[in-house]
Design an enzyme around this catalytic site. Structure first.
Site, PDB file in Angstrom:
ATOM      1  CG  ASP A   8      -0.309   0.168   2.532  1.00  0.00           C
ATOM      2  OD1 ASP A   8       0.944   0.241   2.597  1.00  0.00           O
ATOM      3  OD2 ASP A   8      -1.032   0.250   3.545  1.00  0.00           O
ATOM      4  CB  CYS A  65       0.864  -2.596   4.891  1.00  0.00           C
ATOM      5  SG  CYS A  65       0.849  -3.654   6.351  1.00  0.00           S
ATOM      6  CB  THR A  67       2.639  -2.641  11.073  1.00  0.00           C
ATOM      7  OG1 THR A  67       1.397  -3.168  10.536  1.00  0.00           O
ATOM      8  CG2 THR A  67       2.366  -1.322  11.787  1.00  0.00           C
ATOM      9  CG  HIS A  98      11.919 -23.925  12.303  1.00  0.00           C
ATOM     10  ND1 HIS A  98      12.086 -23.747  13.663  1.00  0.00           N
ATOM     11  CD2 HIS A  98      13.066 -24.523  11.861  1.00  0.00           C
ATOM     12  CE1 HIS A  98      13.273 -24.222  14.028  1.00  0.00           C
ATOM     13  NE2 HIS A  98      13.890 -24.681  12.950  1.00  0.00           N
ATOM     14  CG  HIS A 133      10.465 -27.873  11.132  1.00  0.00           C
ATOM     15  ND1 HIS A 133      10.104 -27.277  12.321  1.00  0.00           N
ATOM     16  CD2 HIS A 133      11.792 -28.154  11.237  1.00  0.00           C
ATOM     17  CE1 HIS A 133      11.165 -27.188  13.103  1.00  0.00           C
ATOM     18  NE2 HIS A 133      12.198 -27.716  12.471  1.00  0.00           N
TER      19      HIS A 133
END
Ligand code: RB5
Length: 146
Positions: A8, A65, A67, A98, A133
């Site tokens: 964004d 974005c 955060t 992992h 995993h």
């Protein structure tokens, strides 16, 4: 190897920086925008990147974005997507080893360009460890079938 990338407005500058860095390494980029810093909605870009990865148009996705939280939430709605919000090189390494993450999420307001570049490099060059995993990743995907 193609990498789909999208952001964004809050992630635009970091997206451009990471895109240019990867292109300088001859990595093929599919850029889903946005194209400037004008306010826009992060789900619109994260879903395009996620779909490109889910439909195997791209091997990897990078979503950005402010955060990294919003784009990671959106990308993880899509079947087959394992998006990981990474703030450090260690998180990028573990997301691949992992979690077999196939989409990298980062924050344009929280992560510096230099760290983001290193996170992207590690993410794109680290193999999944498999073994125990794989069982755990399989359990994630069994949940999405219910
Ligand atoms: C935009 O202001 C901001 O909310 C967005 O980029 C993102 O951080 C949301 O998770």
């Amino acid at each position: 190897m193609s990498v789909a990338i999208g952001s964004d407005h809050a992630g635009f500058n970091l997206k451009e920086f990471v895109r240019k860095h990867l292109e300088s390494k001859n990595i093929d980029i599919i850029d889903f925008g946005t194209a400037d810093e004008q306010s826009t909605d992060y789900p619109d870009y994260a879903v395009k990147v996620g779909r490109a990865v889910a439909e195997k148009e791209a091997a990897w996705g990078i979503v950005i974005c402010g955060t990294g939280i919003g784009v990671s939430i959106v990308a993880n709605k899509l079947k087959g997507i394992r998006a990981a919000l990474c703030c450090s090189e260690y998180m990028a390494e573990m997301a691949r080893k992992h979690n077999d993450a196939n989409v990298l999420a980062m924050g344009g307001r929280t992560t510096s360009p230099d760290i983001a570049k290193r996170i992207a490099d590690i993410f794109l060059s680290t193999d999944f460890e498999g073994g125990k995993h794989s069982v755990r990743v399989g359990k994630i995907h069994s949940l999405t079938k219910r």
